[in-house]
Design a protein around this motif. Structure first.
Motif, mmCIF file in Angstrom:
data_model
loop_
_atom_site.group_PDB
_atom_site.id
_atom_site.type_symbol
_atom_site.label_atom_id
_atom_site.label_comp_id
_atom_site.label_asym_id
_atom_site.label_seq_id
_atom_site.Cartn_x
_atom_site.Cartn_y
_atom_site.Cartn_z
ATOM 1 N N PRO A 69 -6.539 4.318 -0.978
ATOM 2 C CA PRO A 69 -5.142 4.763 -0.937
ATOM 3 C C PRO A 69 -4.208 3.672 -1.472
ATOM 4 O O PRO A 69 -4.512 2.482 -1.367
ATOM 5 C CB PRO A 69 -4.894 5.023 0.554
ATOM 6 N N PRO A 70 -3.060 4.063 -2.018
ATOM 7 C CA PRO A 70 -2.140 3.072 -2.616
ATOM 8 C C PRO A 70 -1.437 2.232 -1.554
ATOM 9 O O PRO A 70 -1.117 2.716 -0.465
ATOM 10 C CB PRO A 70 -1.146 3.944 -3.378
ATOM 11 N N SER A 71 -1.204 0.984 -1.896
ATOM 12 C CA SER A 71 -0.427 0.092 -1.030
ATOM 13 C C SER A 71 0.972 -0.131 -1.591
ATOM 14 O O SER A 71 1.743 -0.901 -1.034
ATOM 15 C CB SER A 71 -1.147 -1.257 -0.883
ATOM 16 N N ARG A 72 1.289 0.576 -2.693
ATOM 17 C CA ARG A 72 2.603 0.487 -3.319
ATOM 18 C C ARG A 72 3.131 1.894 -3.583
ATOM 19 O O ARG A 72 2.343 2.800 -3.889
ATOM 20 C CB ARG A 72 2.527 -0.288 -4.644
ATOM 21 N N PRO A 73 4.448 2.081 -3.508
ATOM 22 C CA PRO A 73 5.007 3.424 -3.724
ATOM 23 C C PRO A 73 4.938 3.894 -5.168
ATOM 24 O O PRO A 73 5.057 5.094 -5.426
ATOM 25 C CB PRO A 73 6.464 3.268 -3.258
ATOM 26 N N ALA A 123 -2.108 12.424 -15.102
ATOM 27 C CA ALA A 123 -1.511 11.092 -15.188
ATOM 28 C C ALA A 123 -1.685 10.424 -13.828
ATOM 29 O O ALA A 123 -1.163 10.904 -12.824
ATOM 30 C CB ALA A 123 -0.042 11.180 -15.566
ATOM 31 N N VAL A 124 -2.455 9.350 -13.812
ATOM 32 C CA VAL A 124 -2.730 8.640 -12.561
ATOM 33 C C VAL A 124 -2.168 7.234 -12.646
ATOM 34 O O VAL A 124 -2.431 6.497 -13.612
ATOM 35 C CB VAL A 124 -4.248 8.587 -12.277
ATOM 36 N N ARG A 125 -1.405 6.848 -11.629
ATOM 37 C CA ARG A 125 -0.819 5.511 -11.555
ATOM 38 C C ARG A 125 -1.738 4.628 -10.706
ATOM 39 O O ARG A 125 -1.961 4.911 -9.539
ATOM 40 C CB ARG A 125 0.581 5.572 -10.965
ATOM 41 N N ILE A 126 -2.252 3.583 -11.329
ATOM 42 C CA ILE A 126 -3.268 2.738 -10.709
ATOM 43 C C ILE A 126 -2.686 1.365 -10.402
ATOM 44 O O ILE A 126 -2.120 0.713 -11.285
ATOM 45 C CB ILE A 126 -4.488 2.581 -11.641
ATOM 46 N N HIS A 127 -2.828 0.926 -9.159
ATOM 47 C CA HIS A 127 -2.435 -0.442 -8.795
ATOM 48 C C HIS A 127 -3.686 -1.306 -8.774
ATOM 49 O O HIS A 127 -4.546 -1.151 -7.908
ATOM 50 C CB HIS A 127 -1.765 -0.452 -7.418
#
Length: 340
Positions: A69-73, A123-127
């Protein structure tokens, strides 16, 4: 003692391969996670084969990734990359891998970690937690899953497949906080047995050290096997890499850099365009590319070119004063790379 079962996906991303894990399926302890990764890949293997695991005996085939899970918004998932040493019991998390980054978006959609349309483009935003940078991945979706078949051909990979586009947001200073970590386009490194040598230390998507091919006795046209067979050359390139790590602030001394920093910085040689034969024996004319380069990853010459290394090289080619800029054909648009 019974074997423990841990779900994982065995995936090719670009010209690399990795085991991809859900963060939730791994033990919370970093040391226990490393033990899982080493056993799964078959490391350490003094024979360099990783026979008792799923690694392929070279750096590009000895990788892992953890997705959660993401740790950034501004991200849909967190992604941590691990470079697993083939011959040592070590996993390096200092940098990212561009090739494996391309596998994260499709994995996230297929595993239900990121939303996507049933048909069309996802479209996937990856940290990337290694570099604390955001990557946007775009790819085709069919029936709610990432498309596999397509007509996109990638040098170094047999056949064709579906295209994946990556956009690295603000890639400068990924490991050091600065595009030019020393503030200079060219540094002079004092290397035992080699003397003083000029190098450009650049940090974009991953830190790199670039040297002129001619300064280390190469033309830049060599195939990987030829370079790897020259023991003195590979020793010199490792010493250059280790000294660059110290100059960049990544390690306190050369010994620590060689023993602890396996994946970054990478070292590459550059030269102006000149004709060469690729690994298939096909002639590559100098008109087909803008700069000639060979990159070393974990002590071996890369059979293609590390993706983050290629992006760093492209950035360096557009920074006046660097050795890469001097070797590259002048231009303002795309940089075409001549690699094995």
């Amino acid at each position: 003692m019974a074997q423990r079962r841990i779900p994982a996906a065995f995936v090719r991303g670009g010209t690399s391969r990795a085991l991809l894990f859900h963060d939730r399926d791994l033990p919370p302890s970093p040391a226990r996670r490393d033990a899982v990764f080493l056993r799964a890949l078959g490391s350490p293997d003094p024979n360099g084969r990783q026979l008792d695991g799923m690694g392929g005996g070279i750096s590009s085939l000895s990788k892992v990734a953890v997705i959660g899970p993401p740790s950034r918004p501004d991200a849909d998932v967190d992604y941590t990359f691990g470079q697993v040493s083939v011959e040592r019991a070590r996993v390096d998390y200092k940098g990212n891998c561009g090739n494996i980054s391309s596998a994260v978006g499709p994995f996230a959609v297929d595993e239900g970690l990121a939303a996507a349309p049933r048909e069309g483009e996802a479209a996937v935003r990856i940290h990337n937690t290694n570099t604390r940078k955001i990557i946007h991945a775009r790819f085709r979706v069919e029936g709610g899953r990432a498309a596999v078949e397509g007509d996109f051909a990638l040098p170094g990979v047999a056949g064709t497949g579906a295209r994946i586009t990556l956009e690295f947001q603000d890639p400068g200073g990924a490991a050091t906080g600065r595009l030019l970590p020393t503030g200079r386009a060219v540094d002079v490194l004092d290397i035992p047995g080699l003397g003083e040598i000029e190098a450009s230390l650049v940090d974009a998507t991953n830190p790199m050290v670039f040297v002129r091919a001619g300064d280390v006795g190469l033309s830049g046209q060599e195939n990987p096997g030829v370079m790897d067979a020259r023991t003195e050359l590979m020793v010199n390139l490792e010493q250059i890499r280790a000294e660059a790590a110290v100059r960049m602030g990544l390690a306190p001394d050369r010994r620590t850099a060689s023993e602890s920093l396996l994946a970054v910085p990478k070292v590459a040689v550059v030269a102006p365009p000149a004709p060469y034969l690729d690994l298939k024996g096909t002639p590559v004319p100098e008109e087909a590319f803008d700069i000639l380069s060979r990159i070393v990853s974990m002590g071996k010459t890369h059979r293609a070119y590390a993706l983050t290394g290629a992006m760093c090289l492209a950035v360096a080619a557009r920074v006046p004063g660097t050795l890469v800029h001097a070797a590259a054909r002048p231009g303002k648009g795309d940089v075409r790379l001549g690699h094995p």
